[in-house]
Design an enzyme around this catalytic site. Structure first.
Site, mmCIF file in Angstrom:
data_model
loop_
_atom_site.group_PDB
_atom_site.id
_atom_site.type_symbol
_atom_site.label_atom_id
_atom_site.label_comp_id
_atom_site.label_asym_id
_atom_site.label_seq_id
_atom_site.Cartn_x
_atom_site.Cartn_y
_atom_site.Cartn_z
ATOM 1 N N CYS A 62 22.339 -36.441 33.050
ATOM 2 C CA CYS A 62 21.350 -35.265 32.552
ATOM 3 C C CYS A 62 20.748 -34.639 33.776
ATOM 4 O O CYS A 62 20.937 -34.813 34.760
ATOM 5 C CB CYS A 62 20.408 -35.879 31.566
ATOM 6 S SG CYS A 62 19.420 -37.093 32.083
ATOM 7 N N CYS A 104 19.378 -36.397 36.467
ATOM 8 C CA CYS A 104 20.254 -37.267 37.348
ATOM 9 C C CYS A 104 20.602 -36.295 38.353
ATOM 10 O O CYS A 104 20.792 -36.555 39.403
ATOM 11 C CB CYS A 104 21.322 -37.769 36.424
ATOM 12 S SG CYS A 104 20.974 -38.732 35.142
ATOM 13 N N ASP A 139 35.915 3.632 40.398
ATOM 14 C CA ASP A 139 36.818 4.520 41.296
ATOM 15 C C ASP A 139 38.169 4.886 40.636
ATOM 16 O O ASP A 139 38.497 4.737 39.463
ATOM 17 C CB ASP A 139 37.688 3.410 42.704
ATOM 18 C CG ASP A 139 38.487 4.143 43.271
ATOM 19 O OD1 ASP A 139 38.328 5.267 43.817
ATOM 20 O OD2 ASP A 139 39.590 3.390 43.414
ATOM 21 N N ASP A 141 39.622 -0.553 43.530
ATOM 22 C CA ASP A 141 41.207 -1.321 44.019
ATOM 23 C C ASP A 141 41.120 -2.202 45.029
ATOM 24 O O ASP A 141 41.696 -2.657 45.651
ATOM 25 C CB ASP A 141 42.221 -0.282 43.911
ATOM 26 C CG ASP A 141 41.988 0.901 45.009
ATOM 27 O OD1 ASP A 141 41.169 0.823 45.759
ATOM 28 O OD2 ASP A 141 42.746 1.712 45.233
ATOM 29 N N ASP A 165 37.261 0.340 49.197
ATOM 30 C CA ASP A 165 36.004 0.396 48.475
ATOM 31 C C ASP A 165 35.105 -0.763 48.391
ATOM 32 O O ASP A 165 34.238 -1.080 47.934
ATOM 33 C CB ASP A 165 36.472 0.506 46.990
ATOM 34 C CG ASP A 165 37.277 1.822 46.301
ATOM 35 O OD1 ASP A 165 36.922 2.794 47.114
ATOM 36 O OD2 ASP A 165 37.965 1.692 45.786
HETATM 37 P P1 ADP Z 1 39.466 7.558 45.423
HETATM 38 O O1 ADP Z 1 38.094 7.310 45.675
HETATM 39 O O2 ADP Z 1 39.656 7.968 44.311
HETATM 40 O O3 ADP Z 1 40.334 6.168 45.216
HETATM 41 P P2 ADP Z 1 40.355 7.817 48.229
HETATM 42 O O4 ADP Z 1 39.111 7.439 48.523
HETATM 43 O O5 ADP Z 1 41.252 6.668 48.387
HETATM 44 O O6 ADP Z 1 40.359 8.357 46.662
HETATM 45 O O7 ADP Z 1 40.859 9.020 48.875
HETATM 46 C C1 ADP Z 1 40.260 10.285 48.791
HETATM 47 C C2 ADP Z 1 40.947 11.337 49.181
HETATM 48 O O8 ADP Z 1 41.249 11.350 50.495
HETATM 49 C C3 ADP Z 1 42.302 11.476 48.309
HETATM 50 O O9 ADP Z 1 42.271 12.353 47.360
HETATM 51 C C4 ADP Z 1 43.206 12.362 49.613
HETATM 52 O O10 ADP Z 1 43.017 13.772 49.519
HETATM 53 C C5 ADP Z 1 42.551 11.877 50.882
HETATM 54 N N1 ADP Z 1 43.396 10.775 51.541
HETATM 55 C C6 ADP Z 1 42.842 9.176 51.686
HETATM 56 N N2 ADP Z 1 43.757 8.579 52.441
HETATM 57 C C7 ADP Z 1 44.823 9.523 52.403
HETATM 58 C C8 ADP Z 1 46.116 9.245 53.137
HETATM 59 N N3 ADP Z 1 46.455 8.219 53.614
HETATM 60 N N4 ADP Z 1 47.021 10.167 53.101
HETATM 61 C C9 ADP Z 1 46.773 11.392 52.666
HETATM 62 N N5 ADP Z 1 45.370 11.729 52.124
HETATM 63 C C10 ADP Z 1 44.441 10.691 51.829
HETATM 64 MG MG MG Z 2 40.743 4.047 45.369
#
Ligand code: ADP
Ligand code: MG
Length: 671
Positions: A13, A16, A378, A570, A574
């Site tokens: 418990c 313990c 996101d 994802d 983020d």
């Molecule tokens: P979310 O917040 O919707 O996940 P991201 O933060 O990943 O989107 O990206 C935001 C924006 O930045 C995209 O919509 C794009 O316009 C631009 N971006 C980010 N990474 C890339 C990349 N590798 N090539 C081209 N555009 C990009």
């Molecule tokens: Mg994203």
């Protein structure tokens, strides 16, 4: 070092648990002790040069605990309980002196473990209450009470142990799926070896029906894999050369040779099992309070029992008169069920979530999840699939724009990058031409875009904001929905690639299931795209054009306003928002789940996991509160009656067993 023990004896418990922790307190080199009462497991973290396993085993033995360092499953032995029960019945059939002898037999025979731990000097546990109670009843000449107390205590524990085994099973299932042997591919041919002997980089053969023994990458062949264990998704997934496979999944069809990338403790499944285990033994705030109370409980109850006896003595002038009520007080106060209230509920909840591919990875996660009132999502790759399709390229020379963009995007893992590369490869069927080779000095700005030197020119690929931030005037965008990627060469915007991806199928229902919680969309994409997705999914609030650190600011703003915020992302860029929210939920699939910097992971990539997680956590919290009331309520109510001599100690033992059962049964409802 991280030492794990299975506690095979002495752990019953909450007090313990305290005793166990105290036994190791102040031992040099022991840095952390965590005890899981429900699973009877302990993990002990030791510093370099700290105590060895035999040292710890010996120290715990003197405190009354038997431990083994392997993960043995303790199968509850039903015999002591059954024998004690039989002896208790016999006491009712025999004349008084013989009945007393049988009662004594019950206490020192099947009741011996209780007796031993109850008489331990120094740190009295709950068993001390039972032993004192049983002895007091015996002294009062009530053999039935003694025998019934012992028997019902043992029966209660037996049933608890069975129920516990059932609640912990789901988590254990995870770790036990890795097979013991693997087929190693060597120059001399195949050989079957224990999994522990496979090293990183070695090749392992897989055949239909095999459980995958290591994490790896397919080197040759192709597989159809059942990943249900990891992701909760029952449809098989296809794995071709170059793709990852995870240990613990099962080959449905196909054969392949894989190169080991993770073995033993470094496999994703082992790491998840480990994290989940930790989360399941975490003590929520309320349990820490219960533990503190439990430490005071035994002496307090002993005092009340003494007071009861003294009261009866003063009242009646007969020193024997108060023994039976005192015995009833001792037995009824035993809060064994209290120690089960939280762990059984947590293990049941965590296990149920794990079966759906929802892994609770941090100790705070479940408690935080129960209180969430705002969920921020996101967009790209989370609410949407992240599988982009190019709708249009607005440029004088679309071919050149796509070529430059694809060249730069070779360096990026972003879903947009993947789509742009694929589009280029589809156009350029001749493999020799492929993606431009002469690319160097790749740079990347999360949530903005990417850049590189291509054929000697400076190319930037990204959002309009990203262009402006680099001193480039962005071109006018086509009047389309979706995501825009600008492509600039040497300071001039050459064109815009317009891409769209679809919302995840289950997104609408998942968002709806979150009501009445507030739902917010936070994205790095532009307003038009954000609003379009929000409208289609029934989300009222959309915040656009947020770079990763601005997503964090938005989370902080919501929290500052008093909201308790979950962020679902994802995990690609983020991480700050995931870490900054009250609860970070990463959505991923297969092997990448363990590396996310989140409190919980939806391994199956199913958004329905978000409401499921929050709702289960809430149900778990409710069950814990009910359990605590069930466990302590009856003690508190019955105590005055016991003191007044209205409760027979045998009945008190029965009530104790019943309350333990109610608690365990209530927790099992969570499954
Ligand atoms: P979310 O917040 O919707 O996940 P991201 O933060 O990943 O989107 O990206 C935001 C924006 O930045 C995209 O919509 C794009 O316009 C631009 N971006 C980010 N990474 C890339 C990349 N590798 N090539 C081209 N555009 C990009
Ligand atoms: Mg994203």
């Amino acid at each position: 070092m991280d030492i794990r023990f299975q506690v095979t004896d002495g752990m019953h418990c909450a007090s313990c648990v305290r005793r166990f922790e105290q036994a190791l307190e102040g031992v040099p080199g022991v840095t952390d002790v965590q005890v899981d009462l429900a699973a009877r497991r302990a993990r002990i973290a030791t510093a370099d040069g700290g105590p060895s396993i035999p040292d710890l085993t010996a120290r715990l033995a003197t405190a009354g605990f038997t431990v083994t360092s392997e993960a043995v499953t303790v199968r509850a032995n039903p015999w002591p309980a059954l024998i004690a029960l039989a002896l208790a019945i016999v006491t009712f059939l025999l004349p008084h002196p013989l009945a007393l002898a049988v009662a004594a037999l019950a206490l020192i025979g099947p009741g011996f473990p209780i007796l031993r731990s109850g008489l331990r000097w120094g740190a009295p546990g709950m068993d001390a209450l039972i032993v004192l109670g049983g002895a007091a009843a015996f002294a009062a000449g009530e053999p039935h009470a003694t025998a019934v107390t012992v028997a019902l205590t043992l029966v209660g524990r037996l049933i608890e142990a069975r129920a516990r085994a059932a609640t912990g099973a789901a988590v254990e299932r995870l770790a036990s799926r890795i097979p013991a042997t693997a087929v190693r591919v060597t120059a001399a041919g195949d050989e079957t070896v224990p999994v522990a002997r496979i090293s990183l980089g070695e090749r392992v053969r897989l055949r239909p029906g095999d459980a995958v023994p290591v994490d790896g990458t397919v080197a040759e062949g192709a597989l159809s894999l059942d990943e249900a264990l990891l992701t909760g998704e029952s449809l098989p997934v296809e794995r071709a050369a170059g793709m990852p496979v995870a240990a613990g999944t099962r080959v449905v069809d196909g054969t392949a040779v894989i190169t080991a990338t993770g073995v033993g403790a470094t496999t994703a499944v082992a790491r998840i099992a480990d994290l989940v285990q930790r989360a399941a033994v975490a003590k929520p705030t309320v349990q820490r309070l219960v533990d503190r109370i439990a430490a005071w409980f035994v002496p307090a109850v002993a005092l009340i029992a003494l007071g009861t006896w003294a009261g009866w003595y003063v009242h009646s002038g007969d020193p024997w008169r108060g023994l039976l009520p005192a015995a009833a007080v001792l037995v009824i106060a035993c809060p064994c069920a209290l120690g089960l209230a939280t762990p059984t509920a947590l293990v049941a909840a965590v296990g149920r979530l794990a079966r759906h591919g929802i892994y609770v990875l941090t100790p705070r996660a479940l408690e935080a999840a129960a209180g969430i009132d705002t969920v921020a999502f996101d967009k790209t790759g989370t609410l949407t699939t992240g599988q982009f399709r190019i709708e249009r390229i607005a440029a004088e020379d679309p071919h050149r724009v796509l070529r430059l963009a694809a060249a730069v995007e070779q360096g990026s893992e972003h879903p947009l990058a993947l789509a742009i590369r694929c589009a280029w490869l589809e156009k350029e069927l001749a493999p020799s031409r492929g993606i431009v080779q002469d690319v160097s000095r790749f740079t990347h700005r999360a949530g903005g875009g990417a850049g590189a030197e291509v054929d000697g020119g400076a190319v930037l690929v990204g959002s309009a904001d990203f262009m402006r931030a680099n001193g480039i005037e962005p071109r006018e965008e086509p009047t389309l929905g979706g995501t825009m990627v600008h492509v600039a060469l040497n300071g001039t915007d050459l064109g815009v690639i317009a891409l769209t991806d679809a919302e995840r199928e289950e997104a609408v229902t998942a968002v709806a299931a979150l009501a009445p919680r507030r739902v917010v969309l936070i994205t790095g994409d532009r307003e038009v795209a954000a609003r379009a997705v929000a409208t289609r999914l029934g989300i009222d609030e959309a915040i656009a054009r947020c770079r990763p650190e601005q997503k964090l600011e938005q989370i902080q703003r919501l929290r500052a306003g008093g909201a308790r915020v979950a962020f679902v992302g994802d995990g690609i860029n983020d991480a700050p928002a995931l870490a900054g929210a009250d609860l970070g939920i990463a959505i991923g699939s297969g092997t990448d789940v363990a590396r996310a910097s989140a409190d919980a992971v939806l391994a199956g990539g199913d958004l329905g996991g978000v409401p499921r997680l929050l709702d289960t956590a809430r149900a778990c919290r409710r069950v814990i509160v009910q359990n605590l009331l069930l466990a302590s309520g009856y003690n508190l109510v019955a105590l005055p009656f016991a003191a007044a001599g209205l409760v027979h100690p045998g009945l008190a033992a029965g009530a104790m067993a019943v309350s333990s059962l109610l608690v365990v049964g209530n927790s099992l409802r969570l499954r």
